[in-house]
Design a protein around this motif. Sequence first.
Motif, PDB file in Angstrom:
ATOM      1  N   VAL A   1      -7.086  25.538   3.888  1.00 50.04           N
ATOM      2  CA  VAL A   1      -6.144  25.597   4.990  1.00 50.04           C
ATOM      3  C   VAL A   1      -5.663  24.168   5.240  1.00 50.04           C
ATOM      4  O   VAL A   1      -6.444  23.216   5.126  1.00 50.04           O
ATOM      5  CB  VAL A   1      -6.789  26.210   6.258  1.00 50.04           C
ATOM      6  N   ALA A   2      -4.382  24.010   5.554  1.00 48.92           N
ATOM      7  CA  ALA A   2      -3.806  22.669   5.698  1.00 48.92           C
ATOM      8  C   ALA A   2      -2.906  22.602   6.918  1.00 48.92           C
ATOM      9  O   ALA A   2      -2.257  23.582   7.288  1.00 48.92           O
ATOM     10  CB  ALA A   2      -3.015  22.291   4.443  1.00 48.92           C
ATOM     11  N   ILE A   3      -2.877  21.422   7.551  1.00 47.65           N
ATOM     12  CA  ILE A   3      -1.955  21.178   8.656  1.00 47.65           C
ATOM     13  C   ILE A   3      -1.173  19.897   8.337  1.00 47.65           C
ATOM     14  O   ILE A   3      -1.747  18.885   7.934  1.00 47.65           O
ATOM     15  CB  ILE A   3      -2.708  21.047  10.003  1.00 47.65           C
ATOM     16  N   ILE A   4       0.132  19.985   8.456  1.00 48.30           N
ATOM     17  CA  ILE A   4       0.995  18.825   8.215  1.00 48.30           C
ATOM     18  C   ILE A   4       1.149  18.092   9.537  1.00 48.30           C
ATOM     19  O   ILE A   4       1.837  18.556  10.452  1.00 48.30           O
ATOM     20  CB  ILE A   4       2.359  19.269   7.653  1.00 48.30           C
ATOM     21  N   LEU A   5       0.479  16.916   9.626  1.00 47.29           N
ATOM     22  CA  LEU A   5       0.405  16.188  10.889  1.00 47.29           C
ATOM     23  C   LEU A   5       1.702  15.439  11.210  1.00 47.29           C
ATOM     24  O   LEU A   5       2.020  15.225  12.386  1.00 47.29           O
ATOM     25  CB  LEU A   5      -0.762  15.193  10.839  1.00 47.29           C
ATOM     26  N   ALA A   6       2.424  15.021  10.172  1.00 44.39           N
ATOM     27  CA  ALA A   6       3.666  14.274  10.416  1.00 44.39           C
ATOM     28  C   ALA A   6       4.559  14.364   9.198  1.00 44.39           C
ATOM     29  O   ALA A   6       4.092  14.500   8.064  1.00 44.39           O
ATOM     30  CB  ALA A   6       3.353  12.815  10.734  1.00 44.39           C
ATOM     31  N   THR A   7       5.864  14.268   9.445  1.00 40.80           N
ATOM     32  CA  THR A   7       6.841  14.216   8.357  1.00 40.80           C
ATOM     33  C   THR A   7       7.772  13.035   8.615  1.00 40.80           C
ATOM     34  O   THR A   7       7.991  12.636   9.765  1.00 40.80           O
ATOM     35  CB  THR A   7       7.665  15.510   8.276  1.00 40.80           C
ATOM     36  N   LEU A   8       8.313  12.487   7.527  1.00 42.94           N
ATOM     37  CA  LEU A   8       9.153  11.303   7.650  1.00 42.94           C
ATOM     38  C   LEU A   8      10.222  11.332   6.569  1.00 42.94           C
ATOM     39  O   LEU A   8       9.936  11.577   5.411  1.00 42.94           O
ATOM     40  CB  LEU A   8       8.317  10.022   7.501  1.00 42.94           C
ATOM     41  N   LYS A   9      11.466  11.092   7.000  1.00 39.01           N
ATOM     42  CA  LYS A   9      12.593  11.016   6.072  1.00 39.01           C
ATOM     43  C   LYS A   9      12.778   9.554   5.690  1.00 39.01           C
ATOM     44  O   LYS A   9      12.869   8.689   6.557  1.00 39.01           O
ATOM     45  CB  LYS A   9      13.854  11.551   6.746  1.00 39.01           C
ATOM     46  N   SER A  10      12.821   9.251   4.363  1.00 43.76           N
ATOM     47  CA  SER A  10      12.912   7.854   3.934  1.00 43.76           C
ATOM     48  C   SER A  10      14.333   7.323   4.139  1.00 43.76           C
ATOM     49  O   SER A  10      15.302   8.091   4.128  1.00 43.76           O
ATOM     50  CB  SER A  10      12.526   7.732   2.458  1.00 43.76           C
ATOM     51  N   ASP A  11      14.424   5.993   4.314  1.00 41.52           N
ATOM     52  CA  ASP A  11      15.701   5.326   4.475  1.00 41.52           C
ATOM     53  C   ASP A  11      16.293   5.079   3.082  1.00 41.52           C
ATOM     54  O   ASP A  11      15.694   4.423   2.241  1.00 41.52           O
ATOM     55  CB  ASP A  11      15.485   3.982   5.203  1.00 41.52           C
ATOM     56  N   LYS A  12      17.492   5.625   2.858  1.00 38.87           N
ATOM     57  CA  LYS A  12      18.098   5.501   1.536  1.00 38.87           C
ATOM     58  C   LYS A  12      18.399   4.047   1.172  1.00 38.87           C
ATOM     59  O   LYS A  12      18.526   3.701   0.012  1.00 38.87           O
ATOM     60  CB  LYS A  12      19.405   6.308   1.471  1.00 38.87           C
ATOM     61  N   ASN A  13      18.562   3.169   2.199  1.00 47.44           N
ATOM     62  CA  ASN A  13      18.898   1.778   1.933  1.00 47.44           C
ATOM     63  C   ASN A  13      17.678   0.958   1.524  1.00 47.44           C
ATOM     64  O   ASN A  13      17.815  -0.193   1.123  1.00 47.44           O
ATOM     65  CB  ASN A  13      19.556   1.138   3.168  1.00 47.44           C
ATOM     66  N   ARG A  14      16.479   1.510   1.720  1.00 46.58           N
ATOM     67  CA  ARG A  14      15.267   0.770   1.375  1.00 46.58           C
ATOM     68  C   ARG A  14      14.730   1.294   0.057  1.00 46.58           C
ATOM     69  O   ARG A  14      14.580   2.480  -0.145  1.00 46.58           O
ATOM     70  CB  ARG A  14      14.204   0.902   2.472  1.00 46.58           C
ATOM     71  N   THR A  15      14.455   0.345  -0.837  1.00 49.44           N
ATOM     72  CA  THR A  15      14.011   0.748  -2.171  1.00 49.44           C
ATOM     73  C   THR A  15      12.491   0.823  -2.289  1.00 49.44           C
ATOM     74  O   THR A  15      11.969   1.537  -3.122  1.00 49.44           O
ATOM     75  CB  THR A  15      14.545  -0.251  -3.214  1.00 49.44           C
ATOM     76  N   ASP A  16      11.787   0.036  -1.443  1.00 51.42           N
ATOM     77  CA  ASP A  16      10.321   0.120  -1.540  1.00 51.42           C
ATOM     78  C   ASP A  16       9.803   1.194  -0.582  1.00 51.42           C
ATOM     79  O   ASP A  16      10.458   1.526   0.406  1.00 51.42           O
ATOM     80  CB  ASP A  16       9.694  -1.245  -1.189  1.00 51.42           C
ATOM     81  N   ARG A  17       8.629   1.687  -0.850  1.00 51.55           N
ATOM     82  CA  ARG A  17       8.076   2.776  -0.046  1.00 51.55           C
ATOM     83  C   ARG A  17       6.788   2.374   0.680  1.00 51.55           C
ATOM     84  O   ARG A  17       6.091   3.211   1.199  1.00 51.55           O
ATOM     85  CB  ARG A  17       7.785   3.992  -0.923  1.00 51.55           C
ATOM     86  N   SER A  18       6.485   1.106   0.707  1.00 49.40           N
ATOM     87  CA  SER A  18       5.237   0.665   1.333  1.00 49.40           C
ATOM     88  C   SER A  18       5.209   0.997   2.821  1.00 49.40           C
ATOM     89  O   SER A  18       4.152   1.234   3.399  1.00 49.40           O
ATOM     90  CB  SER A  18       5.048  -0.839   1.131  1.00 49.40           C
ATOM     91  N   TRP A  19       6.351   0.998   3.431  1.00 52.13           N
ATOM     92  CA  TRP A  19       6.416   1.259   4.878  1.00 52.13           C
ATOM     93  C   TRP A  19       6.139   2.732   5.210  1.00 52.13           C
ATOM     94  O   TRP A  19       5.797   3.065   6.343  1.00 52.13           O
ATOM     95  CB  TRP A  19       7.809   0.887   5.411  1.00 52.13           C
ATOM     96  N   ILE A  20       6.297   3.629   4.222  1.00 50.68           N
ATOM     97  CA  ILE A  20       6.167   5.062   4.499  1.00 50.68           C
ATOM     98  C   ILE A  20       4.754   5.416   4.958  1.00 50.68           C
ATOM     99  O   ILE A  20       4.548   6.142   5.920  1.00 50.68           O
ATOM    100  CB  ILE A  20       6.556   5.874   3.254  1.00 50.68           C
ATOM    101  N   SER A  21       3.760   4.832   4.248  1.00 46.59           N
ATOM    102  CA  SER A  21       2.369   5.142   4.574  1.00 46.59           C
ATOM    103  C   SER A  21       2.038   4.732   5.995  1.00 46.59           C
ATOM    104  O   SER A  21       1.426   5.490   6.755  1.00 46.59           O
ATOM    105  CB  SER A  21       1.445   4.437   3.583  1.00 46.59           C
ATOM    106  N   GLU A  22       2.437   3.514   6.371  1.00 48.07           N
ATOM    107  CA  GLU A  22       2.152   3.051   7.731  1.00 48.07           C
ATOM    108  C   GLU A  22       2.877   3.903   8.764  1.00 48.07           C
ATOM    109  O   GLU A  22       2.340   4.230   9.814  1.00 48.07           O
ATOM    110  CB  GLU A  22       2.564   1.582   7.869  1.00 48.07           C
ATOM    111  N   ALA A  23       4.121   4.244   8.453  1.00 48.34           N
ATOM    112  CA  ALA A  23       4.906   5.040   9.409  1.00 48.34           C
ATOM    113  C   ALA A  23       4.286   6.419   9.609  1.00 48.34           C
ATOM    114  O   ALA A  23       4.218   6.941  10.730  1.00 48.34           O
ATOM    115  CB  ALA A  23       6.342   5.164   8.916  1.00 48.34           C
ATOM    116  N   LEU A  24       3.857   7.042   8.521  1.00 48.11           N
ATOM    117  CA  LEU A  24       3.243   8.371   8.637  1.00 48.11           C
ATOM    118  C   LEU A  24       1.955   8.323   9.450  1.00 48.11           C
ATOM    119  O   LEU A  24       1.655   9.236  10.220  1.00 48.11           O
ATOM    120  CB  LEU A  24       2.963   8.933   7.240  1.00 48.11           C
ATOM    121  N   LYS A  25       1.194   7.236   9.257  1.00 50.16           N
ATOM    122  CA  LYS A  25      -0.062   7.134   9.997  1.00 50.16           C
ATOM    123  C   LYS A  25       0.167   6.863  11.476  1.00 50.16           C
ATOM    124  O   LYS A  25      -0.611   7.260  12.332  1.00 50.16           O
ATOM    125  CB  LYS A  25      -0.938   6.046   9.389  1.00 50.16           C
ATOM    126  N   ARG A  26       1.265   6.095  11.786  1.00 53.69           N
ATOM    127  CA  ARG A  26       1.572   5.851  13.199  1.00 53.69           C
ATOM    128  C   ARG A  26       2.039   7.123  13.886  1.00 53.69           C
ATOM    129  O   ARG A  26       1.782   7.361  15.054  1.00 53.69           O
ATOM    130  CB  ARG A  26       2.654   4.754  13.319  1.00 53.69           C
TER     131      ARG A  26
END
Length: 595
Positions: free
Chosen positions: A103-128
């Motif tokens: 069983v799974a619960i999706i705690l957060a979702t995040l749409k990435s910024d098309k202007n940003r090429t790196d994804r390092s910020w995604i992990s921090e944003a999802l956790k916040r």
Amino acid sequence: MIVALEHLRQVFDALPYPIFAKNAKHQWIYGNTAFEHLIGTKDYIGKDDTAYFPMEQVKVFRTQDRRVFGSEESLNEEEIGEGLFALTRKMPLTLPDGSVGLVAIILATLKSDKNRTDRSWISEALKREPAAQAEHLESTWSQRTEELQKRLNAVESMHSSTLQIARTDTATGLMNRLGFDAELEKAIHAAKETGKPFGVAFIDVDRFKQINDRFGHAAGDKVLTAVGRRLNELPDVFAVARWGGDEFALLTELPNIGQEALRQGFEEARQYAFRPVKDHNRRINISGSAGMSVYPDDATDPEELMRYADIALIQAKQSGRGRVVLFDHKLNEAEKRRTQIMRDLPEAITNGEIVPYYQPIICTSKRLVRGVEALARWTHKDFGPIDPAELFELAHMCTMAGDLDKHLRGKAFEQVKPWLDNGLINYLSLNISPQDIACEDFATKLLGRLAAMAISPEQICVEILESAIVGDLESAQANLEQLSSAGVQIALDDYGTGFSNLRALLDLPLDKLKLDQSLVRALGANNKVANLLTSIMELAKAMNVRVVAEGIETRLQSTFVTSIGCDLMQGYLFSQPLPYAQMDAWLFEYREKVA
């Protein structure tokens, strides 16, 4: 439980977080409303990730899922769409069939910024994101849990009330079969822990139908309620149920007092329960029969305990009613025998194994043979000769009495016709079952059969039991009047021991009363019997019917019934029932002797 699960589903649907469940084949088996919105379809049950995601991402999902199937929990960042990321908590889940799932619960979702090429910020944003929503989630979950608990409490209360209603007999307020079965299971469980025995008893009201017929159904219900209440009042009894109709079931503790003392105590309890019942200004006298089995002496299985108690009850009724019987395994053997006989009865009728025997009926004045009575006899392949009374009772119990009588009538017509034609006898007497005499077209069929055999209706006498006219007077009367109008003689069998309805006797076209043989056999042993038989003769004269005395075995009995005016006699003094060939020889020999 189904209602509770529906409420749980409603709670999950109210949550803003997507929740889903999978089986070990990676197929979705559940998703809440938020999950359906997230993936954009409701048509996902039974499908796996390959239906909606590219294979590269499916491999990632399945790697994570397999760890969860192996009893690990996970918290992962997953790409679930073009530029769409999710923080998903997955936990192992055991499915109803015992297999593993998650069983799974999706705690957060995040749409990435098309202007940003790196994804390092995604992990921090999802956790916040879940941290920011944690307080809201806890509040929502607490509120929904409290609401669910209230609903579950209401469901439990409703379930308890519904169960109580389902387990209660509406007429008496006692438990019904469902309730009794539950109590019996509890009693067995408790007895296994304590080692204490208990009794299972079946009890029924003797001749309850006659109480209903005589006093009305309201009075019958009052009798059942009174008996049930009295059974509940008995010491040591801890469960009483109305099993159905006029039958009760009970569970009772058993003191260690020995078999005979137990039987005597059971008899005293029976007498207490079946004291007369007062209905308005009427006193209704009642009696009852009872049978008991004992846990664990007789059986430990609930079905066997009840079956053995029922066998004991049957034995109590067969022994004359108004008594108690404790089960022993000899009764079980007897019941197996009875069951086998009933199972073999249809085939025995079809194969002609049951044959008519004939007993002569003698006039008291000239000692001439006037008729013969056809009686059923059966020699069972395993049990030998079956007692005629038992044969009739078992045929009645398995609703084969009509078939048995029809078979015997056909055979008797063929065999007796020569005796009728050459004057050896004047008439053939036949026993008619209560089922037959209540059938709408019985008289028509019987008269048609006589016509086909060229037998005059005046050469036939039909014998009916009092129970036949008490049970369904209107139908019996119509058949009897049709037969009587055609010339068939009507005899009331076993008269003097039943519950005679004199009004009914006056209305029926009777030609004869047959005195029950138990009265004849009591002559000399009880002075009141002679007075009773004399009174019956006076009644017969007033009704203008002839009297047949059955069971004549001694010259003293023959002399007495002749002296009080009986017209006909039947019994072993003259001849026991004989098969056709022997009775044929007896008739010729007797005629020569009398001549």
